[in-house]
Design an enzyme around this catalytic site. Structure first.
Site, PDB file in Angstrom:
ATOM      1  N   LYS A  53       0.842  -1.202   0.000  1.00 58.36           N
ATOM      2  CA  LYS A  53       0.000   0.000   0.000  1.00 58.36           C
ATOM      3  C   LYS A  53       0.879   1.256   0.000  1.00 58.36           C
ATOM      4  O   LYS A  53       0.599   2.225  -0.712  1.00 58.36           O
ATOM      5  CB  LYS A  53      -0.956  -0.015   1.204  1.00 58.36           C
ATOM      6  CG  LYS A  53      -2.082  -1.017   1.014  1.00 58.36           C
ATOM      7  CD  LYS A  53      -2.927  -1.277   2.244  1.00 58.36           C
ATOM      8  CE  LYS A  53      -3.901  -2.428   1.947  1.00 58.36           C
ATOM      9  NZ  LYS A  53      -4.695  -2.875   3.082  1.00 58.36           N
ATOM     10  N   GLN A  97      -5.019  -1.949   9.179  1.00 57.72           N
ATOM     11  CA  GLN A  97      -4.874  -3.253   8.540  1.00 57.72           C
ATOM     12  C   GLN A  97      -5.478  -4.337   9.432  1.00 57.72           C
ATOM     13  O   GLN A  97      -5.131  -4.446  10.603  1.00 57.72           O
ATOM     14  CB  GLN A  97      -3.380  -3.525   8.282  1.00 57.72           C
ATOM     15  CG  GLN A  97      -3.089  -4.783   7.517  1.00 57.72           C
ATOM     16  CD  GLN A  97      -3.593  -4.719   6.071  1.00 57.72           C
ATOM     17  OE1 GLN A  97      -3.390  -3.731   5.366  1.00 57.72           O
ATOM     18  NE2 GLN A  97      -4.250  -5.777   5.626  1.00 57.72           N
ATOM     19  N   ASP A 120     -11.364   2.431   3.556  1.00 60.86           N
ATOM     20  CA  ASP A 120     -11.717   1.015   3.369  1.00 60.86           C
ATOM     21  C   ASP A 120     -13.220   0.840   3.188  1.00 60.86           C
ATOM     22  O   ASP A 120     -13.685  -0.248   2.837  1.00 60.86           O
ATOM     23  CB  ASP A 120     -11.261   0.186   4.584  1.00 60.86           C
ATOM     24  CG  ASP A 120      -9.905  -0.470   4.353  1.00 60.86           C
ATOM     25  OD1 ASP A 120      -9.515  -0.614   3.175  1.00 60.86           O
ATOM     26  OD2 ASP A 120      -9.246  -0.834   5.342  1.00 60.86           O
TER      27      ASP A 120
END
Ligand code: NAP
Length: 284
Positions: A53, A97, A120
């Protein structure tokens, strides 16, 4: 004759366009988009995802800041960090994460991230807006699936889409995205009886299961579009999907490979969400 949906090439094309867009936006706002990535613990797969990322952000001119915290970090400490990032004007996107260690409640973390910075798309406000068909930050993997269909001029309207898997991450948001595009949607899961007979009805068949090659020739309608979200590692280290790729190549009209299919699109959609959140922040 089957057409391979090349997620890698599409992701590269989109990232090149994003890179140009970011530089133009920086000239306009005087600010660069910023993404904060939080990693708690040292899970090897998560470490790789976070590194990927960071690299992807760099490739399009987004500033990424990784917060690597020890596995012993308390929920309170993590929430405090999120509060700080929510207030930070240089940060436009925040992601934590997953998975987080067991002593931390995932829902508490996801709900603490400001919905405006929730790149997200997991915050209940974004989930709710997706259900309502309103503008929102959408979960990256299913958004990547929709982007691929769009790029290959595959219109879900009126088509029967069968989704295998009902996870919060992929299957459930994809139901809404397909409905919002006027598909007729059937969702299947581990308790579904006679999976093959249902999958066989799908004009568009999406597998997001995590069971290697669960979907074989018997599951695929002649000429269907087959999207394989699954990523499974075989004992010899090779990555394989939830779909038997040989069967898909023979029976489908379009199909995605593993690797180079949905995978590269997921991070690309994270970049797209970060740019969206940044543009929203400056009203551009
Ligand atoms: P998940 O949370 O484990 O959900 C799996 C879903 O599959 C569940 O709904 C489960 O049903 C269903 N299922 C399990 N076994 C089944 C069976 N035999 N028949 C029918 N349905 C079955 O997984 P996920 O997070 O959605 O991920 C799915 C796969 O996609 C994994 O391989 C993951 O690595 C991959 N993935 C890839 C990307 C990418 O970027 N390409 C991103 C995310 C995930 P129940 O609900 O009944 O348990």
């Amino acid at each position: 004759m089957s057409t391979l949906i090349d997620g890698k090439a599409l992701a590269a094309k989109m990232r090149a366009q994003m890179g140009e867009e970011v530089e133009n936006l920086v000239k306009e706002t005087g600010k660069r988009p910023g993404l904060a990535v939080i990693l708690v613990g040292a899970d090897p797969a998560s470490q790789i995802y976070v590194r990927n990322k960071e690299k992807a952000c760099e490739s399009v001119g987004i500033l990424s800041t990784a917060h690597r915290l020890s596995a012993e970090t308390s929920e309170e400490e993590l929430l405090k960090l999120i509060d700080r990032l929510n207030e930070d004007p240089e940060i436009h996107g925040i992601l934590c994460q997953l998975p987080v260690p067991d002593h931390i409640c995932t829902d508490n973390i996801l709900q603490r991230i400001s919905p405006q910075k929730d790149v997200d798309g997991f915050h209940p406000i974004n989930v709710g807006n997706l259900v309502l068909g309103k503008e929102c930050l959408m979960p990256c993997t299913p958004a990547g699936v929709m982007e691929m269909l769009n790029a290959y001029n595959i219109d879900p309207e009126g088509q029967h889409c069968v989704i295998v898997g009902r996870s919060t991450l992929v299957g459930k948001p994809l139901i809404q995205m397909m409905l919002n595009k006027n598909a007729t949607v059937t969702v299947t899961h581990s308790r579904t009886r006679d999976l093959a007979s249902i999958c066989c009805q799908g004009d568009i068949l999406v597998a997001a299961v995590g069971v290697p090659e669960l979907i074989g020739r018997d599951h695929i309608k002649q000429g269907a579009v087959v999207i394989d979200v699954g990523i499974n590692r075989r004992e010899d280290g090779k990555l394989i999907g939830d779909v038997d790729g040989v069967a898909a190549a023979e029976v489908a009209s379009y199909y995605t490979p593993v690797a180079g299919g949905v995978g590269p699109m997921t991070i690309t959609m994270l970049l797209k969400n970060t740019i969206r959140a940044y543009k929203n922040a400056y009203g551009v």
